[in-house]
Design an enzyme around this catalytic site. Structure first.
Site, mmCIF file in Angstrom:
data_model
loop_
_atom_site.group_PDB
_atom_site.id
_atom_site.type_symbol
_atom_site.label_atom_id
_atom_site.label_comp_id
_atom_site.label_asym_id
_atom_site.label_seq_id
_atom_site.Cartn_x
_atom_site.Cartn_y
_atom_site.Cartn_z
ATOM 1 N N ASP A 105 29.868 24.696 67.384
ATOM 2 C CA ASP A 105 28.786 25.593 67.153
ATOM 3 C C ASP A 105 28.798 26.636 66.045
ATOM 4 O OD1 ASP A 105 28.051 24.184 69.551
ATOM 5 O OD2 ASP A 105 27.787 25.774 70.834
ATOM 6 N N ASP A 106 27.538 27.124 65.862
ATOM 7 C CA ASP A 106 27.452 28.266 65.164
ATOM 8 C C ASP A 106 27.518 28.241 63.663
ATOM 9 O OD1 ASP A 106 27.227 29.379 67.507
ATOM 10 O OD2 ASP A 106 29.208 30.499 67.454
ATOM 11 N N HIS A 156 20.905 25.085 67.627
ATOM 12 C CA HIS A 156 21.522 26.245 68.154
ATOM 13 C C HIS A 156 20.865 27.446 67.871
ATOM 14 C CE1 HIS A 156 24.690 27.591 70.651
ATOM 15 N NE2 HIS A 156 25.386 28.124 69.569
ATOM 16 N N HIS A 160 21.031 33.094 66.926
ATOM 17 C CA HIS A 160 21.838 32.997 68.142
ATOM 18 C C HIS A 160 21.761 34.315 69.280
ATOM 19 C CE1 HIS A 160 25.815 32.704 70.190
ATOM 20 N NE2 HIS A 160 26.204 31.524 69.723
ATOM 21 N N HIS A 250 34.203 25.685 67.908
ATOM 22 C CA HIS A 250 33.464 26.485 67.010
ATOM 23 C C HIS A 250 33.929 26.522 65.457
ATOM 24 C CE1 HIS A 250 32.373 28.560 70.817
ATOM 25 N NE2 HIS A 250 31.340 28.828 70.419
#
Length: 282
Positions: A105-106, A156, A160, A250
């Protein structure tokens, strides 16, 4: 034949020849022959003498004109059917045998994502990358590298945020702008999305489905964002391994050097244990 009758036939033949010559001359000059009494035909928009203010345009070539009836009735572009609106995200995936999914993620982050991609490439493994729009916008080459290696690029959100605190219009902006960016960069929109912090609500499920995406959460959380050390991350992945498991790690959002080191350690161990690391199908 009496002389008077021969004279009448000669006059008729001469008149016929004159009429035929006149018709050919009119055709060559682009002028239509006179027709029976009735309403005058409508002038072509590009023809000379059209009424002032009429739309003007180039005359179509005969070949293009003949194609018009075919292209005018072409079927609409095929679009993938929208998924149903879910009430909860998928926590694992179905597969054959010892299938698992690695997800990150991210990102993309130029400090850590390239190392993750190199490690996955070295072992011939595909994974899922849930990217943030603001990161993907400044790292489009990494986005393309993900797709070129066969990884699944998911949504995503853009920045965020915590989705349940947002109005539906903001959720639509967060998800829609990221999907648009992915489609412009890779040629197709994402089919999966993951809510930041794993915080889902009814609006995010509805808007995600409208954008053609399915919600995917995870089974094993490595908690690598807390930076517990690479050995701890490795142990969490190996202890939680199993058929259909989705592992969350991540590749951005902070110092992810421990996540990269852990991947290099647990990936060969998973493969040696007989796990097939793949991505879900849609």
């Amino acid at each position: 034949m009496p002389t008077g009758r021969r004279m009448v036939l000669r006059i008729a033949a001469a008149l016929g020849a004159t009429t035929t010559f006149g018709l050919f001359a009119l055709e060559r000059n682009g002028t239509a022959p006179p027709g029976p009494a009735g309403p005058a035909p409508r002038a072509h928009p590009g023809a000379a003498g059209a009424r002032p203010g009429a739309l003007a345009g180039p005359r179509l070539a005969p070949s293009a004109y003949r194609l018009q009836p075919m292209t005018a009735h072409a079927p609409p572009r095929h679009r993938r059917a929208l998924p149903p609106v879910r009430q909860r995200p998928f926590l694992r995936v179905s597969g054959v045998g010892q299938s698992m999914v690695l997800s990150f993620d991210d990102g993309p982050d130029p400090r850590y994502t390239p190392a993750v991609l190199r490690t996955l490439r070295a072992y011939g493994v595909r994974a899922m990358f849930f990217v943030c729009g603001e990161m993907a916008a400044v790292n489009p080459d990494l986005l393309r590298e993900m797709a070129d290696d066969g990884h699944v690029v998911g949504n995503h959100s853009w920045s965020h945020p915590l989705m349940p605190r947002l109005r539906p219009s903001r959720i639509r902006d967060e998800l829609g702008s990221t999907s648009d960016l992915i489609e412009r960069t890779l040629g197709s929109p994402p089919l999966w999305y993951r809510a930041p912090y794993g915080a889902w609500n009814r609006h995010s499920f509805e808007i995600g489905a409208e954008l053609g995406m399915e919600p995917l959460a995870w089974t094993v959380d490595t908690l690598d964002w807390k930076e517990p050390g690479a050995p701890v991350i490795v142990r969490r992945v190996l202890d939680g391994a199993g058929p259909g498991v989705v592992v969350l790690s991540h590749d951005a959002g902070g110092d992810r050097s421990q996540s990269v080191a852990a991947l290099r350690a647990y990936l060969p161990q998973l493969l040696a244990a007989g796990y097939h690391l793949t991505v879900p199908r849609r």
